[in-house]
Scaffold this motif. Structure first.
Motif, PDB file in Angstrom:
ATOM      1  N   ILE A   1       0.827  -1.202   0.000  1.00  0.00           N
ATOM      2  CA  ILE A   1       0.000   0.000   0.000  1.00  0.00           C
ATOM      3  C   ILE A   1       0.867   1.260   0.000  1.00  0.00           C
ATOM      4  CG2 ILE A   1      -1.461   1.383   1.487  1.00  0.00           C
ATOM      5  CD1 ILE A   1      -3.128  -0.869   2.022  1.00  0.00           C
ATOM      6  N   MET A   2       1.911   1.283   0.812  1.00  0.00           N
ATOM      7  CA  MET A   2       2.630   2.536   0.921  1.00  0.00           C
ATOM      8  C   MET A   2       4.055   2.306   1.350  1.00  0.00           C
ATOM      9  SD  MET A   2       1.464   5.831   3.125  1.00  0.00           S
ATOM     10  CE  MET A   2       2.429   7.326   3.143  1.00  0.00           C
ATOM     11  N   PHE A   3       5.045   2.762   0.525  1.00  0.00           N
ATOM     12  CA  PHE A   3       6.457   2.789   0.906  1.00  0.00           C
ATOM     13  C   PHE A   3       6.810   4.230   1.227  1.00  0.00           C
ATOM     14  CE2 PHE A   3       8.007  -1.373  -0.098  1.00  0.00           C
ATOM     15  CZ  PHE A   3       7.126  -1.828  -1.066  1.00  0.00           C
ATOM     16  N   TYR A   4       7.553   4.425   2.333  1.00  0.00           N
ATOM     17  CA  TYR A   4       7.921   5.791   2.696  1.00  0.00           C
ATOM     18  C   TYR A   4       9.124   6.258   1.909  1.00  0.00           C
ATOM     19  CZ  TYR A   4       9.594   9.677   5.443  1.00  0.00           C
ATOM     20  OH  TYR A   4      10.044  10.881   5.834  1.00  0.00           O
ATOM     21  N   TYR A   5      10.169   5.403   1.812  1.00  0.00           N
ATOM     22  CA  TYR A   5      11.352   5.830   1.082  1.00  0.00           C
ATOM     23  C   TYR A   5      12.129   4.630   0.653  1.00  0.00           C
ATOM     24  CZ  TYR A   5      15.805   8.068   0.069  1.00  0.00           C
ATOM     25  OH  TYR A   5      16.943   8.498  -0.540  1.00  0.00           O
ATOM     26  N   LEU A   6      12.616   4.625  -0.582  1.00  0.00           N
ATOM     27  CA  LEU A   6      13.374   3.491  -1.092  1.00  0.00           C
ATOM     28  C   LEU A   6      14.522   4.003  -1.914  1.00  0.00           C
ATOM     29  CD1 LEU A   6      13.819   0.476  -1.799  1.00  0.00           C
ATOM     30  CD2 LEU A   6      12.243   0.799  -3.700  1.00  0.00           C
ATOM     31  N   THR A   7      15.721   3.475  -1.689  1.00  0.00           N
ATOM     32  CA  THR A   7      16.859   3.825  -2.509  1.00  0.00           C
ATOM     33  C   THR A   7      17.734   2.621  -2.718  1.00  0.00           C
ATOM     34  OG1 THR A   7      18.804   5.211  -2.731  1.00  0.00           O
ATOM     35  CG2 THR A   7      18.187   4.623  -0.497  1.00  0.00           C
ATOM     36  N   ASN A   8      18.281   2.494  -3.924  1.00  0.00           N
ATOM     37  CA  ASN A   8      19.200   1.421  -4.221  1.00  0.00           C
ATOM     38  C   ASN A   8      20.621   1.792  -3.844  1.00  0.00           C
ATOM     39  OD1 ASN A   8      17.267  -0.282  -5.254  1.00  0.00           O
ATOM     40  ND2 ASN A   8      17.358   0.650  -7.288  1.00  0.00           N
ATOM     41  N   ASN A   9      20.848   3.044  -3.469  1.00  0.00           N
ATOM     42  CA  ASN A   9      22.176   3.467  -3.078  1.00  0.00           C
ATOM     43  C   ASN A   9      22.437   3.090  -1.633  1.00  0.00           C
ATOM     44  OD1 ASN A   9      22.535   4.700  -5.561  1.00  0.00           O
ATOM     45  ND2 ASN A   9      21.451   6.547  -4.869  1.00  0.00           N
ATOM     46  N   LYS A  10      23.698   2.807  -1.315  1.00  0.00           N
ATOM     47  CA  LYS A  10      24.033   2.503   0.067  1.00  0.00           C
ATOM     48  C   LYS A  10      23.965   3.775   0.884  1.00  0.00           C
ATOM     49  CE  LYS A  10      26.862  -1.518  -0.925  1.00  0.00           C
ATOM     50  NZ  LYS A  10      28.164  -2.183  -0.767  1.00  0.00           N
ATOM     51  N   VAL A  11      23.502   3.642   2.110  1.00  0.00           N
ATOM     52  CA  VAL A  11      23.380   4.782   2.993  1.00  0.00           C
ATOM     53  C   VAL A  11      24.032   4.450   4.314  1.00  0.00           C
ATOM     54  CG1 VAL A  11      21.260   5.602   1.946  1.00  0.00           C
ATOM     55  CG2 VAL A  11      21.125   3.981   3.801  1.00  0.00           C
ATOM     56  N   SER A  12      24.439   5.490   5.019  1.00  0.00           N
ATOM     57  CA  SER A  12      25.044   5.255   6.328  1.00  0.00           C
ATOM     58  C   SER A  12      23.958   4.942   7.327  1.00  0.00           C
ATOM     59  CB  SER A  12      25.819   6.500   6.772  1.00  0.00           C
ATOM     60  OG  SER A  12      24.968   7.620   6.821  1.00  0.00           O
ATOM     61  N   ASP A  13      24.248   4.059   8.253  1.00  0.00           N
ATOM     62  CA  ASP A  13      23.288   3.650   9.267  1.00  0.00           C
ATOM     63  C   ASP A  13      23.410   4.592  10.446  1.00  0.00           C
ATOM     64  OD1 ASP A  13      21.591   2.408  10.940  1.00  0.00           O
ATOM     65  OD2 ASP A  13      22.838   0.645  11.303  1.00  0.00           O
TER      66      ASP A  13
ATOM     67  N   VAL B   1      -3.193  -0.348 -17.034  1.00  0.00           N
ATOM     68  CA  VAL B   1      -1.979  -0.877 -17.669  1.00  0.00           C
ATOM     69  C   VAL B   1      -1.194  -1.635 -16.608  1.00  0.00           C
ATOM     70  CG1 VAL B   1       0.075  -0.363 -19.026  1.00  0.00           C
ATOM     71  CG2 VAL B   1      -1.959   1.086 -19.240  1.00  0.00           C
ATOM     72  N   LYS B   2      -1.187  -2.958 -16.695  1.00  0.00           N
ATOM     73  CA  LYS B   2      -0.674  -3.785 -15.608  1.00  0.00           C
ATOM     74  C   LYS B   2       0.830  -4.007 -15.643  1.00  0.00           C
ATOM     75  CE  LYS B   2      -4.778  -4.199 -14.008  1.00  0.00           C
ATOM     76  NZ  LYS B   2      -5.159  -3.358 -12.851  1.00  0.00           N
ATOM     77  N   ASN B   3       1.465  -3.822 -16.788  1.00  0.00           N
ATOM     78  CA  ASN B   3       2.899  -4.089 -16.893  1.00  0.00           C
ATOM     79  C   ASN B   3       3.631  -2.847 -17.362  1.00  0.00           C
ATOM     80  OD1 ASN B   3       2.748  -6.960 -16.276  1.00  0.00           O
ATOM     81  ND2 ASN B   3       1.754  -7.176 -18.269  1.00  0.00           N
ATOM     82  N   PRO B   4       4.761  -2.530 -16.735  1.00  0.00           N
ATOM     83  CA  PRO B   4       5.533  -1.361 -17.169  1.00  0.00           C
ATOM     84  C   PRO B   4       6.097  -1.567 -18.562  1.00  0.00           C
ATOM     85  CG  PRO B   4       6.762  -2.632 -15.543  1.00  0.00           C
ATOM     86  CD  PRO B   4       5.388  -3.219 -15.608  1.00  0.00           C
ATOM     87  N   PRO B   5       6.372  -0.485 -19.284  1.00  0.00           N
ATOM     88  CA  PRO B   5       6.946  -0.603 -20.629  1.00  0.00           C
ATOM     89  C   PRO B   5       8.359  -1.169 -20.568  1.00  0.00           C
ATOM     90  CG  PRO B   5       6.952   1.677 -19.905  1.00  0.00           C
ATOM     91  CD  PRO B   5       6.173   0.911 -18.883  1.00  0.00           C
TER      92      PRO B   5
ATOM     93  N   GLU C   1      -0.326   1.165  -7.557  1.00  0.00           N
ATOM     94  CA  GLU C   1       0.526   0.062  -7.085  1.00  0.00           C
ATOM     95  C   GLU C   1       0.025  -1.281  -7.586  1.00  0.00           C
ATOM     96  OE1 GLU C   1       2.237   1.793  -2.854  1.00  0.00           O
ATOM     97  OE2 GLU C   1       0.317   0.760  -2.899  1.00  0.00           O
ATOM     98  N   SER C   2      -1.280  -1.444  -7.663  1.00  0.00           N
ATOM     99  CA  SER C   2      -1.839  -2.711  -8.115  1.00  0.00           C
ATOM    100  C   SER C   2      -1.564  -2.956  -9.593  1.00  0.00           C
ATOM    101  CB  SER C   2      -3.347  -2.750  -7.848  1.00  0.00           C
ATOM    102  OG  SER C   2      -3.998  -1.662  -8.492  1.00  0.00           O
TER     103      SER C   2
END
Length: 479
Positions: free
Chosen positions: A34-46, A175-179, A313-314
């Motif tokens: 339903i809801m993601f707050y934040y997503l990144t593929n980059n490494k981040v400091s903990d 449209v169910k599938n991304p291009p 999202e669906s």
């Protein structure tokens, strides 16, 4: 883009930060992500300090069920070993961070599904903004999947007196599938040169996301990008998603055509007016702004607001939150989300729950609009027409605030065609556009999100980049 200096600040979510208010969300097993707050593929400091660390010995036969309290400002951590490919389904009403073995970070809110990308030790970090909050953590993990729930007690999307409410909650973008955007070295070189231009101007590439799509190909589509899966604050670009969701309800018969007048829709898109945008959000989600709600009332209200996320999202839009309104909203006498349920949904502390989109998903929606797929061919055509910009300076310069000056269209040939939705705040600048050369031989999508104060203050950087890309795309097409 804006009608007066105050209304130019389209969203105060950067200028006025808040901590997420703890609320209950949906736990139906059929509802994922339903809801993601934040997503990144980059490494981040903990940087999150744990008050306690708890090792969870998770196996298929050994699920964990934890009930305890957490105090404001404290962070409780749960460690577990996972294997790449395992699934974890989490429903959370508290700010919850999932830290991967490679130090990538996913901040979760609501119900979401996540496939573990690597083998190693994962950390779940749970925080609270209340003085003392009871919560429940229930988690199980196996090769087929994992389930994590905290706390218990959420409900499904509520029904209402509106007979169409059940239909609305089930409605999905068509449209169910991304291009199948295909990485292209020439477009990637253009994107890399954009980054070089940004750096040459003394601006940071942090919190910058770029997508470039070549539309001239018969087989879609050559693609170049930078941080295109990073969730970035979209400001008024969120209005494009609200428009498509509105047209989705028109098309499904949930709302009658012209429930929102054409004039109001025009103001929302062409002028980026927050007042009709507020009414559109209320209409498509069956909610309204107002005074604070009790926890149970708030849970129901937020469930409805999140419908607009679920609509996309669906259909495979992966990292999206467009459940927050843009501010100021004069008719509500709200310069910012500083009171009532609009504050409750954002939170009352240091970190807000903000809208966010990826440049990939915005480029995807623009592609689907351009190709006549978004909702229907008719509604795609209406949407594209609303996005059309008049590049005649005798027209746009008469508007003190517009979507031309300081954005992609300003530097392009006057007889080119631009279909765009822009955003701007005191701390960010965004532009998302379909651009066509006068002869129609060059057609492309360019999306740049910059959640960065330097871009907000620089009214030349987007036009400079835009002309650079245009000239390169013309050369690309002639080769």
């Amino acid at each position: 883009m804006m009608r007066n200096r105050i209304s130019q600040i389209k969203d105060f979510s950067l200028a006025m930060p808040f901590i997420p208010y703890l609320f209950y969300l949906v736990i139906p097993t059929c509802l994922i992500g339903i809801m993601f707050y934040y997503l990144t593929n980059n490494k981040v400091s903990d940087t999150i300090s744990c008050k306690t660390n708890n090792q969870l010995g998770l196996t298929q036969s050994n699920p964990q069920n934890i009930q305890t309290d957490i105090r404001s400002g404290e962070t409780t951590c749960y460690l577990f070993d996972g294997v790449a490919g395992q699934n974890i389904t989490i429903d959370t009403t508290s700010k919850t961070t999932l830290l991967t073995p490679n130090n990538n970070q996913l901040v979760l809110l609501g119900t979401s599904q996540y496939t573990l990308p690597e083998t190693g030790t994962y950390t779940l970090k749970v925080t609270s903004s209340k003085d003392k909050e009871p919560y429940q953590l229930k988690i199980a993990l196996d090769n087929q999947g994992a389930i994590a729930t905290f706390p218990a007690g959420a409900s499904k999307y509520p029904s209402s007196s509106n007979p169409n409410s059940t239909v609305r909650t089930q409605l999905s973008y068509n449209v169910k599938n991304p291009p199948s955007f295909k990485s292209d070295w020439q477009l990637q070189k253009i994107v890399d040169d954009i980054l070089g231009t940004i750096q040459a101007q003394g601006l940071s590439t942090n919190n910058v996301s770029i997508s470039l799509v070549k539309l001239s190909d018969r087989n879609c589509c050559a693609y170049g990008s930078y941080s295109d899966s990073q969730a970035i604050f979209p400001a008024s670009v969120s209005k494009l998603f609200w428009l498509v969701a509105l047209y989705g309800q028109y098309n499904a018969g949930i709302l009658q055509e012209a429930t929102i007048s054409e004039g109001e829709i025009y103001k929302m898109i062409q002028d980026s007016d927050n007042e009709p945008a507020s009414r559109v959000v209320d209409t498509i989600t069956a909610t309204e702004s107002g005074t604070e709600l009790t926890p149970e009332e708030l849970k129901t209200w937020i469930d409805k607001r999140l419908w607009v996320n679920h609509f996309f999202e669906s259909a495979g839009y992966r990292n999206i939150n467009v459940s927050q309104k843009n501010f100021p909203i004069p008719y509500l006498k709200m310069k910012s989300p500083d009171k009532g349920r609009d504050l409750q949904i954002r939170g009352k502390g240091v970190l807000p729950i903000r809208n966010y989109l990826t440049s990939f998903d915005v480029a995807r929606l623009l592609y689907e609009i351009d190709s006549g797929q978004a909702v229907s061919k008719e509604y795609s055509s209406k949407t594209k027409k609303l996005l059309s910009r008049d590049l005649n300076p005798d027209v746009w310069k008469k508007k003190e605030y517009n979507s031309i000056g300081g954005f992609f269209a300003e530097s392009l040939p006057q007889d080119s065609r631009v279909f765009s939705k822009v955003g701007w705040t005191l701390d960010s600048r965004q532009d998302a556009a379909i651009i066509e050369s006068p002869d129609g031989k060059v057609r492309y999508i360019l999306v740049i999100f910059a959640d960065n104060r330097g871009f907000a203050d620089d009214w030349k950087i987007f036009p400079t980049i835009s002309r650079q890309v245009y000239d390169r795309m013309v050369n690309y097409s002639s080769n």
